[in-house]
Write a protein that holds these residues in place. Sequence first.
Motif, PDB file in Angstrom:
ATOM      1  N   ARG A   1      -6.690   0.612   2.467  1.00 44.41           N
ATOM      2  CA  ARG A   1      -5.670   1.603   2.096  1.00 44.41           C
ATOM      3  C   ARG A   1      -5.201   2.428   3.277  1.00 44.41           C
ATOM      4  N   THR A   2      -6.035   2.547   4.282  1.00 44.04           N
ATOM      5  CA  THR A   2      -5.701   3.361   5.456  1.00 44.04           C
ATOM      6  C   THR A   2      -5.828   2.507   6.708  1.00 44.04           C
ATOM      7  N   PRO A   3      -5.104   2.846   7.760  1.00 50.35           N
ATOM      8  CA  PRO A   3      -5.171   2.042   8.989  1.00 50.35           C
ATOM      9  C   PRO A   3      -6.578   2.014   9.575  1.00 50.35           C
ATOM     10  N   ALA A   4      -6.917   0.873  10.153  1.00 52.48           N
ATOM     11  CA  ALA A   4      -8.212   0.744  10.811  1.00 52.48           C
ATOM     12  C   ALA A   4      -8.234   1.584  12.076  1.00 52.48           C
ATOM     13  N   THR A   5      -9.375   2.171  12.364  1.00 52.57           N
ATOM     14  CA  THR A   5      -9.558   2.905  13.609  1.00 52.57           C
ATOM     15  C   THR A   5     -10.406   2.057  14.546  1.00 52.57           C
ATOM     16  N   GLY A   6      -9.899   1.801  15.735  1.00 52.73           N
ATOM     17  CA  GLY A   6     -10.626   0.967  16.667  1.00 52.73           C
ATOM     18  C   GLY A   6     -10.291  -0.502  16.487  1.00 52.73           C
ATOM     19  N   PRO A   7     -10.886  -1.354  17.320  1.00 59.93           N
ATOM     20  CA  PRO A   7     -10.581  -2.787  17.283  1.00 59.93           C
ATOM     21  C   PRO A   7     -11.139  -3.463  16.035  1.00 59.93           C
ATOM     22  N   THR A   8     -10.494  -4.544  15.631  1.00 56.20           N
ATOM     23  CA  THR A   8     -10.962  -5.362  14.506  1.00 56.20           C
ATOM     24  C   THR A   8     -11.053  -6.807  14.983  1.00 56.20           C
ATOM     25  N   PRO A   9     -12.109  -7.134  15.733  1.00 54.59           N
ATOM     26  CA  PRO A   9     -12.204  -8.458  16.362  1.00 54.59           C
ATOM     27  C   PRO A   9     -12.127  -9.592  15.341  1.00 54.59           C
ATOM     28  N   GLY A  10     -11.174 -10.468  15.543  1.00 53.74           N
ATOM     29  CA  GLY A  10     -11.056 -11.651  14.694  1.00 53.74           C
ATOM     30  C   GLY A  10     -10.242 -11.460  13.444  1.00 53.74           C
ATOM     31  N   TYR A  11      -9.977 -10.232  13.056  1.00 50.17           N
ATOM     32  CA  TYR A  11      -9.257  -9.961  11.815  1.00 50.17           C
ATOM     33  C   TYR A  11      -7.804  -9.606  12.088  1.00 50.17           C
ATOM     34  N   GLU A  12      -6.991  -9.847  11.079  1.00 46.93           N
ATOM     35  CA  GLU A  12      -5.677  -9.250  11.029  1.00 46.93           C
ATOM     36  C   GLU A  12      -5.791  -8.066  10.068  1.00 46.93           C
ATOM     37  N   ALA A  13      -5.701  -6.863  10.585  1.00 51.38           N
ATOM     38  CA  ALA A  13      -5.867  -5.672   9.755  1.00 51.38           C
ATOM     39  C   ALA A  13      -4.516  -5.259   9.185  1.00 51.38           C
ATOM     40  N   VAL A  14      -4.466  -5.083   7.863  1.00 48.89           N
ATOM     41  CA  VAL A  14      -3.233  -4.755   7.164  1.00 48.89           C
ATOM     42  C   VAL A  14      -3.490  -3.572   6.239  1.00 48.89           C
ATOM     43  N   VAL A  15      -2.523  -2.676   6.146  1.00 42.31           N
ATOM     44  CA  VAL A  15      -2.602  -1.552   5.220  1.00 42.31           C
ATOM     45  C   VAL A  15      -1.837  -1.915   3.948  1.00 42.31           C
ATOM     46  N   ALA A  16      -2.513  -1.864   2.815  1.00 43.79           N
ATOM     47  CA  ALA A  16      -1.883  -2.092   1.511  1.00 43.79           C
ATOM     48  C   ALA A  16      -2.773  -1.454   0.461  1.00 43.79           C
ATOM     49  N   ASP A  17      -2.233  -1.294  -0.739  1.00 46.44           N
ATOM     50  CA  ASP A  17      -2.941  -0.583  -1.792  1.00 46.44           C
ATOM     51  C   ASP A  17      -2.639  -1.247  -3.127  1.00 46.44           C
ATOM     52  N   LEU A  18      -3.658  -1.606  -3.862  1.00 48.88           N
ATOM     53  CA  LEU A  18      -3.462  -2.219  -5.173  1.00 48.88           C
ATOM     54  C   LEU A  18      -2.714  -1.288  -6.121  1.00 48.88           C
ATOM     55  N   ASP A  19      -2.813   0.014  -5.867  1.00 55.11           N
ATOM     56  CA  ASP A  19      -2.090   0.987  -6.694  1.00 55.11           C
ATOM     57  C   ASP A  19      -0.611   1.079  -6.331  1.00 55.11           C
ATOM     58  N   ARG A  20      -0.212   0.421  -5.243  1.00 57.07           N
ATOM     59  CA  ARG A  20       1.181   0.460  -4.794  1.00 57.07           C
ATOM     60  C   ARG A  20       1.687  -0.973  -4.657  1.00 57.07           C
ATOM     61  N   PRO A  21       2.179  -1.553  -5.747  1.00 65.12           N
ATOM     62  CA  PRO A  21       2.584  -2.967  -5.743  1.00 65.12           C
ATOM     63  C   PRO A  21       3.588  -3.328  -4.663  1.00 65.12           C
ATOM     64  N   GLU A  22       4.388  -2.358  -4.224  1.00 65.55           N
ATOM     65  CA  GLU A  22       5.390  -2.657  -3.200  1.00 65.55           C
ATOM     66  C   GLU A  22       4.755  -3.004  -1.858  1.00 65.55           C
ATOM     67  N   THR A  23       3.462  -2.666  -1.662  1.00 62.70           N
ATOM     68  CA  THR A  23       2.787  -2.988  -0.406  1.00 62.70           C
ATOM     69  C   THR A  23       2.152  -4.372  -0.419  1.00 62.70           C
ATOM     70  N   LEU A  24       2.113  -5.023  -1.571  1.00 59.95           N
ATOM     71  CA  LEU A  24       1.357  -6.260  -1.706  1.00 59.95           C
ATOM     72  C   LEU A  24       2.016  -7.484  -1.075  1.00 59.95           C
ATOM     73  N   PRO A  25       3.331  -7.687  -1.195  1.00 60.11           N
ATOM     74  CA  PRO A  25       3.912  -8.919  -0.639  1.00 60.11           C
ATOM     75  C   PRO A  25       3.586  -9.139   0.830  1.00 60.11           C
TER      76      PRO A  25
END
Length: 283
Positions: free
Chosen positions: A32-56
């Motif tokens: 739901r909130t941006p990651a702080t610091g590196p996320t090795p190997g991951y693609e970090a994305v901000v989205a929220d199940l309570d906000r359907p417009e963020t899901l696509p």
Amino acid sequence: MVAVVFGARGNVGRHVADGLLAAGEQVRAVSRTPATGPTPGYEAVVADLDRPETLPAALDGADKLFLYGMLDPQKPYDIEKVTAAAAAAGIRQVVLLSSVAVVLDPAADHPVARLNRTIEQAVQRSGLDWTFLRPGTFATNTRTWWAESIRTGNVVRLPYPLAQSAPVHEKDIAALAVTALTEPGHSHQAYTVHGAESLTLRRQVEHIGEAIGRPIRVEHVSHEQARADVARTMHPVVAEAIVGQWAAADGVAALTSVIAEKITGAPAHAYAQWAVDHADDFR
């Protein structure tokens, strides 16, 4: 293709993301909130199940999904919009972290059972390949209930010290999810997950004491006081259900299972190991 993990910084989700990455999957870690610091190997994305417009954007180009069920009875997300977004994005497979409440009393109208049942049914109607994980008591609940009182007063207040439960390590739940998402044979399966051993609440406290290197005092309190204590960290309806379960389990062995070992091939983690893994949370 990409495996999307919702709640990727949560107790279970972070281990799901790690396990999928170790299995060679491309992982999109959603929080739901941006990651702080590196996320090795991951693609970090901000989205929220309570906000359907963020899901696509979170689901675009993915084919697998780890999804959690009801976390807060006051904040249920719209599962129909979530499954619609998943289907539109081309998701083919979903592993849902549900709850044992769905099967313990199928006729119960308790919010946890009702909401998770609703989510399961919507996933079943969606046309997606699904696997449901239905854990019983999370070992991490004991951190929620007891960590502050242990850190500040070296005490745990219990109404039923001899009530038994079979706590599940979050790593075992995550390993089941990773197996279901990466290996065949788990389509349209629902796994009820308990820990492999039944322990009294007093013994669980002792394991924490052994992990942190000092004995912890157990103080007996009333049912009502315990309900108020648990309600400080959990929804009051959930708190009432938990203390009610303790009352019913007073002196009664809890249900256990070996499903984690059967499905993943690795022995389930004992609660004593969980306490060691989380010792710093109680110091």
